[in-house]
Every structure is written in structure tokens, then in C-alpha cells.
Design a protein around this motif. Sequence first.
Motif, PDB file in Angstrom:
ATOM      1  N   GLU A 164       0.854  -1.199   0.000  1.00 56.06           N
ATOM      2  CA  GLU A 164       0.000   0.000   0.000  1.00 56.06           C
ATOM      3  C   GLU A 164       0.892   1.253   0.000  1.00 56.06           C
ATOM      4  O   GLU A 164       0.654   2.193  -0.767  1.00 56.06           O
ATOM      5  CB  GLU A 164      -0.931   0.042   1.225  1.00 56.06           C
ATOM      6  CG  GLU A 164      -1.935  -1.117   1.336  1.00 56.06           C
ATOM      7  CD  GLU A 164      -3.209  -0.945   0.503  1.00 56.06           C
ATOM      8  OE1 GLU A 164      -3.303   0.021  -0.277  1.00 56.06           O
ATOM      9  OE2 GLU A 164      -4.115  -1.795   0.642  1.00 56.06           O
ATOM     10  N   PHE A 165       1.914   1.257   0.865  1.00 53.90           N
ATOM     11  CA  PHE A 165       2.814   2.418   0.932  1.00 53.90           C
ATOM     12  C   PHE A 165       3.548   2.622  -0.399  1.00 53.90           C
ATOM     13  O   PHE A 165       3.623   3.738  -0.913  1.00 53.90           O
ATOM     14  CB  PHE A 165       3.852   2.249   2.049  1.00 53.90           C
ATOM     15  CG  PHE A 165       3.304   2.442   3.434  1.00 53.90           C
ATOM     16  CD1 PHE A 165       2.545   3.571   3.752  1.00 53.90           C
ATOM     17  CD2 PHE A 165       3.556   1.512   4.433  1.00 53.90           C
ATOM     18  CE1 PHE A 165       2.046   3.762   5.035  1.00 53.90           C
ATOM     19  CE2 PHE A 165       3.058   1.691   5.720  1.00 53.90           C
ATOM     20  CZ  PHE A 165       2.307   2.808   6.024  1.00 53.90           C
ATOM     21  N   SER A 217       1.383   3.932  -3.086  1.00 56.15           N
ATOM     22  CA  SER A 217       0.937   5.315  -2.892  1.00 56.15           C
ATOM     23  C   SER A 217       1.869   6.295  -3.621  1.00 56.15           C
ATOM     24  O   SER A 217       1.486   7.414  -3.917  1.00 56.15           O
ATOM     25  CB  SER A 217       0.895   5.660  -1.399  1.00 56.15           C
ATOM     26  OG  SER A 217       2.203   5.826  -0.873  1.00 56.15           O
ATOM     27  N   ARG A 218       3.090   5.857  -3.931  1.00 60.62           N
ATOM     28  CA  ARG A 218       4.069   6.773  -4.529  1.00 60.62           C
ATOM     29  C   ARG A 218       4.223   6.582  -6.036  1.00 60.62           C
ATOM     30  O   ARG A 218       4.979   7.312  -6.677  1.00 60.62           O
ATOM     31  CB  ARG A 218       5.441   6.562  -3.875  1.00 60.62           C
ATOM     32  CG  ARG A 218       5.436   6.740  -2.379  1.00 60.62           C
ATOM     33  CD  ARG A 218       6.807   7.081  -1.869  1.00 60.62           C
ATOM     34  NE  ARG A 218       7.772   5.999  -2.041  1.00 60.62           N
ATOM     35  CZ  ARG A 218       8.237   5.269  -1.042  1.00 60.62           C
ATOM     36  NH1 ARG A 218       7.823   5.490   0.175  1.00 60.62           N
ATOM     37  NH2 ARG A 218       9.124   4.330  -1.259  1.00 60.62           N
ATOM     38  N   TRP A 250       1.488  11.883  -3.762  1.00 59.88           N
ATOM     39  CA  TRP A 250       1.364  10.599  -3.062  1.00 59.88           C
ATOM     40  C   TRP A 250      -0.100  10.393  -2.676  1.00 59.88           C
ATOM     41  O   TRP A 250      -0.770  11.320  -2.226  1.00 59.88           O
ATOM     42  CB  TRP A 250       2.243  10.585  -1.820  1.00 59.88           C
ATOM     43  CG  TRP A 250       3.704  10.550  -2.141  1.00 59.88           C
ATOM     44  CD1 TRP A 250       4.273  10.533  -3.381  1.00 59.88           C
ATOM     45  CD2 TRP A 250       4.786  10.550  -1.206  1.00 59.88           C
ATOM     46  NE1 TRP A 250       5.647  10.516  -3.274  1.00 59.88           N
ATOM     47  CE2 TRP A 250       5.983  10.526  -1.960  1.00 59.88           C
ATOM     48  CE3 TRP A 250       4.858  10.563   0.180  1.00 59.88           C
ATOM     49  CZ2 TRP A 250       7.241  10.498  -1.359  1.00 59.88           C
ATOM     50  CZ3 TRP A 250       6.108  10.552   0.779  1.00 59.88           C
ATOM     51  CH2 TRP A 250       7.289  10.516   0.011  1.00 59.88           C
ATOM     52  N   ASN A 251      -0.551   9.172  -2.859  1.00 58.01           N
ATOM     53  CA  ASN A 251      -1.969   8.890  -2.636  1.00 58.01           C
ATOM     54  C   ASN A 251      -2.250   8.705  -1.139  1.00 58.01           C
ATOM     55  O   ASN A 251      -1.865   7.707  -0.540  1.00 58.01           O
ATOM     56  CB  ASN A 251      -2.353   7.646  -3.435  1.00 58.01           C
ATOM     57  CG  ASN A 251      -3.832   7.362  -3.361  1.00 58.01           C
ATOM     58  OD1 ASN A 251      -4.418   7.367  -2.278  1.00 58.01           O
ATOM     59  ND2 ASN A 251      -4.440   7.132  -4.503  1.00 58.01           N
ATOM     60  N   ARG A 252      -2.955   9.695  -0.577  1.00 56.23           N
ATOM     61  CA  ARG A 252      -3.189   9.670   0.879  1.00 56.23           C
ATOM     62  C   ARG A 252      -4.039   8.483   1.307  1.00 56.23           C
ATOM     63  O   ARG A 252      -3.899   7.965   2.403  1.00 56.23           O
ATOM     64  CB  ARG A 252      -3.873  10.970   1.347  1.00 56.23           C
ATOM     65  CG  ARG A 252      -3.222  12.276   0.951  1.00 56.23           C
ATOM     66  CD  ARG A 252      -1.746  12.381   1.206  1.00 56.23           C
ATOM     67  NE  ARG A 252      -1.339  12.101   2.587  1.00 56.23           N
ATOM     68  CZ  ARG A 252      -0.081  12.088   2.985  1.00 56.23           C
ATOM     69  NH1 ARG A 252       0.898  12.320   2.131  1.00 56.23           N
ATOM     70  NH2 ARG A 252       0.216  11.825   4.238  1.00 56.23           N
ATOM     71  N   LEU A 309      -4.108   5.466   0.055  1.00 53.18           N
ATOM     72  CA  LEU A 309      -3.291   4.258   0.147  1.00 53.18           C
ATOM     73  C   LEU A 309      -2.357   4.331   1.355  1.00 53.18           C
ATOM     74  O   LEU A 309      -2.106   3.328   2.011  1.00 53.18           O
ATOM     75  CB  LEU A 309      -2.500   4.061  -1.156  1.00 53.18           C
ATOM     76  CG  LEU A 309      -3.344   3.795  -2.408  1.00 53.18           C
ATOM     77  CD1 LEU A 309      -2.459   3.546  -3.620  1.00 53.18           C
ATOM     78  CD2 LEU A 309      -4.268   2.601  -2.212  1.00 53.18           C
ATOM     79  N   ILE A 310      -1.862   5.532   1.647  1.00 50.13           N
ATOM     80  CA  ILE A 310      -1.010   5.687   2.827  1.00 50.13           C
ATOM     81  C   ILE A 310      -1.807   5.347   4.087  1.00 50.13           C
ATOM     82  O   ILE A 310      -1.326   4.630   4.974  1.00 50.13           O
ATOM     83  CB  ILE A 310      -0.430   7.120   2.906  1.00 50.13           C
ATOM     84  CG1 ILE A 310       0.588   7.317   1.768  1.00 50.13           C
ATOM     85  CG2 ILE A 310       0.217   7.381   4.268  1.00 50.13           C
ATOM     86  CD1 ILE A 310       1.107   8.737   1.632  1.00 50.13           C
ATOM     87  N   ARG A 311      -3.037   5.839   4.134  1.00 50.28           N
ATOM     88  CA  ARG A 311      -3.866   5.541   5.312  1.00 50.28           C
ATOM     89  C   ARG A 311      -4.115   4.041   5.432  1.00 50.28           C
ATOM     90  O   ARG A 311      -4.053   3.471   6.520  1.00 50.28           O
ATOM     91  CB  ARG A 311      -5.195   6.300   5.216  1.00 50.28           C
ATOM     92  CG  ARG A 311      -5.859   6.489   6.580  1.00 50.28           C
ATOM     93  CD  ARG A 311      -7.308   6.905   6.449  1.00 50.28           C
ATOM     94  NE  ARG A 311      -8.090   5.860   5.825  1.00 50.28           N
ATOM     95  CZ  ARG A 311      -8.903   6.061   4.800  1.00 50.28           C
ATOM     96  NH1 ARG A 311      -9.037   7.253   4.282  1.00 50.28           N
ATOM     97  NH2 ARG A 311      -9.577   5.057   4.287  1.00 50.28           N
ATOM     98  N   ARG A 312      -4.379   3.399   4.290  1.00 53.41           N
ATOM     99  CA  ARG A 312      -4.574   1.949   4.304  1.00 53.41           C
ATOM    100  C   ARG A 312      -3.302   1.233   4.761  1.00 53.41           C
ATOM    101  O   ARG A 312      -3.357   0.237   5.472  1.00 53.41           O
ATOM    102  CB  ARG A 312      -4.984   1.450   2.913  1.00 53.41           C
ATOM    103  CG  ARG A 312      -6.389   1.888   2.486  1.00 53.41           C
ATOM    104  CD  ARG A 312      -6.699   1.399   1.079  1.00 53.41           C
ATOM    105  NE  ARG A 312      -6.580  -0.047   0.992  1.00 53.41           N
ATOM    106  CZ  ARG A 312      -7.559  -0.893   1.253  1.00 53.41           C
ATOM    107  NH1 ARG A 312      -8.742  -0.442   1.585  1.00 53.41           N
ATOM    108  NH2 ARG A 312      -7.365  -2.194   1.161  1.00 53.41           N
ATOM    109  N   THR A 360       6.652   8.103   4.132  1.00 57.13           N
ATOM    110  CA  THR A 360       5.368   8.744   3.818  1.00 57.13           C
ATOM    111  C   THR A 360       4.989   9.783   4.878  1.00 57.13           C
ATOM    112  O   THR A 360       4.168  10.647   4.621  1.00 57.13           O
ATOM    113  CB  THR A 360       4.212   7.719   3.722  1.00 57.13           C
ATOM    114  OG1 THR A 360       4.111   7.021   4.957  1.00 57.13           O
ATOM    115  CG2 THR A 360       4.433   6.738   2.604  1.00 57.13           C
TER     116      THR A 360
END
Lengths: 409, 118
Positions: free
Chosen positions: A241-242, A245-246, A268-270, A272-275, A299
Motif C-alpha cells: 500500500e505504501f 501510494s508513490r 502521493w496517494n493519501r 493508500l497511505i492511510r490503508r 510517507t
Amino acid sequence: MRASATETVEAVFRIESARIIAGVTRIVRDVGIAEELAQDALVAALEQWPESGVPDKPGAWLMATAKHRAIDLVRRKETYARKLAEVGRALEDVEPPPEPPGPDDIDDDLLRLIFTACHTVLSTDARIALTLKLLGGLTTEEIARAFLVSEPTVAQRIVRAKRSLARAGVPFEVPYGADRAERLDSVLEVIYLVFNEGYSATAGDDLVRPALCEDALRLARVLAGLMPGEPEVHGLAALLEFQASRITARTGPAGEPVLLADQNRSKWNRMLIRRGVEALHRAGNGPYALQAAIAACHTQAARYEDTDWVTIAALYGQLVRLMPSPVVELNRAVAVSMAEGPAAGLEVVDALADEPALKEYHLLPSVRGDLLARLGRMSEARAEFERAASLTRNERERELLRERAHHSI
Amino acid sequence: MPRFLSMVRVNENELAGEEFPEDFGERMGKLLEEITKAGVMLDTAGLTPTSDGTRVTWSDGKLSYTDGPFTESKEVIGGYAIMQCKDKAEALEWAKRFLEIHPKQWSVTCEVREIAEG
């Protein structure tokens, strides 16, 4: 526009195919035959649904159709024996069809299918191809395109894999014995390798092939849903996921690689970072979890200058103790150079100079060149960048390294 | 693999007096679990009623604020789901399964839109 009947059939089949193959394998005891029967059910749907309309429960229809055919096949002992013989398995070790499984068994069957596709009797390439085909819902052509090999090569790989499983008499089960850890490692590794092939394409013109990353990520998410009690499964899911996100920030407008330091972090996809953070909470401290924790550190830095390199270097230290690997040590060298300065990093890198595993690895001279440049030793840096450019198989990376060599004066 | 935003539009006026069927929550929970286990659901949530909401509008260079409830709209967004699917047909299939869980007399719309990437 609503999807056409054909599109609907195909979408439903993609959603259900892994579960259908898994459910049918329980009856026929062979993934190859099960996949054939699932395909037969798809063909039946493609013939009937455009005429009769899509049934209310299309997934259940496909499953029931495939299972009927499976039970018929097992009852027609002669045909069944011949099919089994084709894949190299004898009939005597096959039990009569079991009771039709209830809905709760489907998850178990799916898990059995994953462990079968990633079985350690198969080569890594075969595991990857079979997993993408049976569980990722990719066509042979899609797999071939993703790995830059010919379609017949992949088809052959899959046929051989199915045969190897049959010959080895691999039981359709989730391992709970002494080999469970090793077998789970194999499953995680297959997903990780698929993701990595998409994340840093080892060859070809594209730096990344995001579709492959997404296929791997989906498999990781599925696995986390099936094995919620396995910390490393969440560790792998968190890591992917991390990393995912990039993805959009890692390449520039012309497809050129953009280094971590230069990436536009607002891309960066927030979500996906949260997931990733959520999955990391459920991960333990195995190798994937540690790599996910490192990715999490990146992240959490709003700017590159804010990166907590001290923590990252310490995490790499833990990782290298857990999983001694020259590649991990090389990553640790980078983190150490950021935390303590390029000279300290160079010390770690130079200890790797005679590492046979890194002899042809372009990132060793690439990292070394970077550290030398930061120490102002330009002519040495230049030689290292040139060497790295000659070693990489990725065109985009080669351009970047040549450019760095050119500027190291 | 594209991501899709499914905006669930409901008629608040209709739903105000409606009792949820007894097993509705359980069936919805099961379906959401299924979509999650398929590796498809990235995020989903329901929204509080529009009576808690405010619309902020920019028009002719001026801001205006309108507090809810937004009774003039027949349907308002009551929830959303973000799904990652191989294609739109797959997203529509999940939307269909989501809608079929609702009672026959309700009117619910899923507006399925692809999220622009890049």
C-alpha cells in the motif's frame, strides 16, 4: 450505458473465477481440470446469458454450473481417469466427490488454491504465472505482456506447473504443519515479486508497469482478508500500500524516473497511505512489517528534508539482522549516509565490495557514485555511474545514470 | 486497474419515515465484507443527513453559504464507495449487488464514476 451481456458475463467471471476454480478443485482434486471446468461454465454463460438475460445471482449460476460438470465428470469414472492420467495423477488416490461446500467453505477453498499455486514444488516463475492466472484473473496474454515474454512461453509454463502439481500429488489444503511458515513465505514472496516487477521493471522501456503493481496489491488485500491472524500478511499488504501510494510520483512527464528526494509529495496517494498505516497496525515485526515501517517513515515526512533517517537506518539494521542480505545492507548504507553523513555510508558500502551477489547489481555502483559525489570525489563518482549505467537493464535508468556520470566533473 | 467512486444517492424525504428491514444491516455487512475480501473496496462510508450539511458556493466572485437540509434535491448523496476494479463492467456489477440488497420500495441510485489518475 449499462454493460452488455457479454461484458457482464466477463466481469462476473473475473470476480468469481478464483472462487469457482477453488470450489471445483475440491471436487476434482486437480487445479488444471478445475480451471477447464470453470472455463466451460464461462462459455455456457456467454452462450446463454445474451439470450436468456443475466440470472439474478450470476456468480452462483457460474459456480453451480461448474460444480455440476465437476460432479458429472467424477461420476464418469473413465473420462475422469483419462483426464487425471493426462496430468499425471492416478485415480486411486482420489476420493468420491465430497458434500457440496457451504458458503463459509469458499474462503477456505480460495486459501487452498493460493497455497497450491504458490507450492514450493514449482519454480518461482511457474508460481507467479499460475497465481496470476488462477487468482489474479489475468489472461496468458496479459501475463506474457507484463513479464515481457512470449505468450507460448507463459502458456507452457502454466501447463507444466499444473502437471508438476498433479505428479507431486500436491494435496489441496492449507498447510498447518511444520512446513506452514515456509509455504506462507512462498505465497508472500510470489505477491511481492509480482509487485516488484511492476514497481521497478527489470527490463524494457517503462520504468514502472502499474497494472502489475495493482494486481499484486489486490492479491495482498485478498490474502489479508483470508488470513487476518497472520501478522506478516498485513506487513506485506502495508508495504505494498505504501509503495503503491508513490507510484504516480516516481515518473516524470516523459516517463523518466523521479528520485525520492525530488518527488512531488502532494502526488502521493493519501488513501493508500492511510490503508498502509491501518495494515501496519496489524503487522508484527517480521521482514515485510519492517520494510513497511521504513516505507511508513518516508510517507510521514512532509518534505524530503524532514525524513527521519535515524529511525530508518535503525529499522534497516533490524531488517539485516533478521534477513541478512547484501541488498538490504546497501539500503542501510544509504540511510546511514543520510543520518550520519556520506563517509559513514561509504564505509558500509565498501564492506560490500566483494559481495558476489552484488557483482552485477547496478545499484551498488550507483549508490557508491552518489556517496563519492557527496564527498566531492568526482572522478571516482563518474566511473561508478558509468559502471552502473552499463549494468542496468532498464533504459530509463540507464539514461539517468549516464546523465549523472556526465555531470560528475 | 482504474479506481471508481460510487456515489450512493438516496431520497431523504422517502427514507425519513422508513424502518430498515431487520436483516438489512447484516446483509449489507456481509456484502461489504465480500467486496473487501475481493480486494476491491478501498474505502466506504455513509454520510450524516443533509440537515447537518452546508453548501458553499462560489459564483460571480462571491461566496454564499446554504445550510441543509437540501429538500429541493430529490436525491442527495447518502454515502460513497471507492473501488478498484479491472474495468467499469466490474464496478457496475458490484454496484448492482449493493443495490439489490435494498428493499424494493426504496429508490437508491449508484452513480459510478471513474477516478482520473495521474
